[in-house]
Design a protein around this motif. Sequence first.
Motif, PDB file in Angstrom:
ATOM      1  N   LEU A 181       0.812  -1.230   0.000  1.00  0.00           N
ATOM      2  CA  LEU A 181       0.000   0.000   0.000  1.00  0.00           C
ATOM      3  C   LEU A 181       0.837   1.268   0.000  1.00  0.00           C
ATOM      4  N   VAL A 182       1.834   1.314   0.873  1.00  0.00           N
ATOM      5  CA  VAL A 182       2.625   2.542   0.995  1.00  0.00           C
ATOM      6  C   VAL A 182       3.728   2.519  -0.053  1.00  0.00           C
ATOM      7  N   ASN A 183       3.373   3.031  -1.205  1.00  0.00           N
ATOM      8  CA  ASN A 183       4.241   2.923  -2.368  1.00  0.00           C
ATOM      9  C   ASN A 183       3.925   4.102  -3.273  1.00  0.00           C
ATOM     10  N   ILE A 184       4.237   5.299  -2.790  1.00  0.00           N
ATOM     11  CA  ILE A 184       3.894   6.486  -3.544  1.00  0.00           C
ATOM     12  C   ILE A 184       5.178   7.218  -3.926  1.00  0.00           C
ATOM     13  N   GLU A 185       5.405   7.234  -5.211  1.00  0.00           N
ATOM     14  CA  GLU A 185       6.604   7.853  -5.793  1.00  0.00           C
ATOM     15  C   GLU A 185       6.962   9.181  -5.111  1.00  0.00           C
ATOM     16  N   GLY A 186       8.147   9.255  -4.531  1.00  0.00           N
ATOM     17  CA  GLY A 186       8.635  10.521  -3.973  1.00  0.00           C
ATOM     18  C   GLY A 186       8.047  10.901  -2.628  1.00  0.00           C
ATOM     19  N   LEU A 187       6.933  10.281  -2.227  1.00  0.00           N
ATOM     20  CA  LEU A 187       6.293  10.695  -0.971  1.00  0.00           C
ATOM     21  C   LEU A 187       6.583   9.731   0.175  1.00  0.00           C
ATOM     22  N   ALA A 188       6.167   8.497  -0.039  1.00  0.00           N
ATOM     23  CA  ALA A 188       6.337   7.514   1.029  1.00  0.00           C
ATOM     24  C   ALA A 188       6.576   6.144   0.417  1.00  0.00           C
ATOM     25  N   ASP A 189       7.370   5.359   1.088  1.00  0.00           N
ATOM     26  CA  ASP A 189       7.709   4.045   0.570  1.00  0.00           C
ATOM     27  C   ASP A 189       8.072   3.128   1.733  1.00  0.00           C
TER      28      ASP A 189
END
Lengths: 203, 211
Positions: B165-173
């Motif tokens: 789920l937490v896989n947002i380019e540049g924001l959160a990973d």
Amino acid sequence: MSQHLSLIACHECDLLYKIDCSSRQGIAKCQRCGAVLVRHERHKLEQTLALTITGLMLFIVANAFPILSMRFEEQITETILFTGVKRLYDQGMWPLAILVFLTSIAFPFLRLMALLYVFLPIKFNRTPWKMAVIFRLVYSFRPWSMIEVFMLGILVSIVKLTAIAAIIPGLALWSFAVLIFVLAATATSLDPDLVWDRLDKQA
Amino acid sequence: MNKRNLTAAEMSLLNCHNCGLLSKKMDHVRVLLRCPRCGTQLHRRKPRSIPQTWALLVAAYMMYIPANLLPIMTTTHLGHVQSDTIISGVIYLLVSGSWPLALIIFIASVFVPVLKLFILTYLVLSVQLKSQWRPVDRTRLYRITETIGRWSMVDIYVVTLMVALVNIEGLADVEAGPGAIAFGAVVILTMFAAMVFDPRLIWDNIRHTHE
Ligand SMILES: [Zn+2]
Ligand SMILES: [Zn+2]
């Protein structure tokens, strides 16, 4: 070489018991160690079959639709069951990817398929090929099929993530929840003697 | 129960672990017996149960160390990187106010694995030392380890879902860490250890006073 007897042995302490084949109803427990010796229920074949087929349908929904969606700073990410497996694999965590794939997807599915493979032909008075081997898999897969543990994992994740983002439960989440009850009901309705009696008749 | 029933072993009977059919054991026959009904290999007891259980337990103890020392998950949020071990994850949950969650993870990831390792170690030792102490309770302990072991997988699934789920380019990973692999190994090894241990060995040692 071997000889049939109307005795059974406790699988946890090896004590012998005579079983009364005429009163096949209810649960018998070992007097010494308390293990369940026999669990007999009558006419459960149709119920087992219906539950297995329901389980398979729920399983397909649980895999095809998103479990959770997350809205985080105007971006939406969705996850189906397989997304996690694939992402773990992409991160080089293949042992973990395999473990999650087997316990949350492969074993639950194979277990349901094995049940269908064994009980559907029995319903039509046939003996499927390699029935005893396939039926053994139903028991071997049981501890490794961890849908209910996965469900707890989903709930923990939801609570963890609501602190930082908006979480929207998907259709697969509800299918998972129902699937747990269906699988539990399948396990209780299951009468192994249907399988062993069938083999006895053949012999 | 004044007079005890005999055990299958005392009657030279082999119990099929698959279908429960009893077969007569021939002492002079050295070939492997198969169940006449379902074809499963027959053994008086699970073969080499004690050494196998020991081997799996030792391996599990060894994996338990990296499982707790290495990070199970690394979170990157707006350039800020945070690695969590199992314990630091529990402490984080506790500090951030979600103690029910902290409790669930603590029980599943810390308490259950340790309990299971200790119970199985105790059971194997008690069989080797021919302990007479409370066989019913020891069988019960065995049953507990069989049931609770799989719940330790919760943390692995939480990591999987976080990664997914937490896989947002540049924001959160979120990335899974090597501790998660070691922890998964502990869960699997202890599950196998519980499977290869034969609870009937507990009863084989009990001297009968009622006969
Ligand atoms: Zn018993
Ligand atoms: Zn058999």
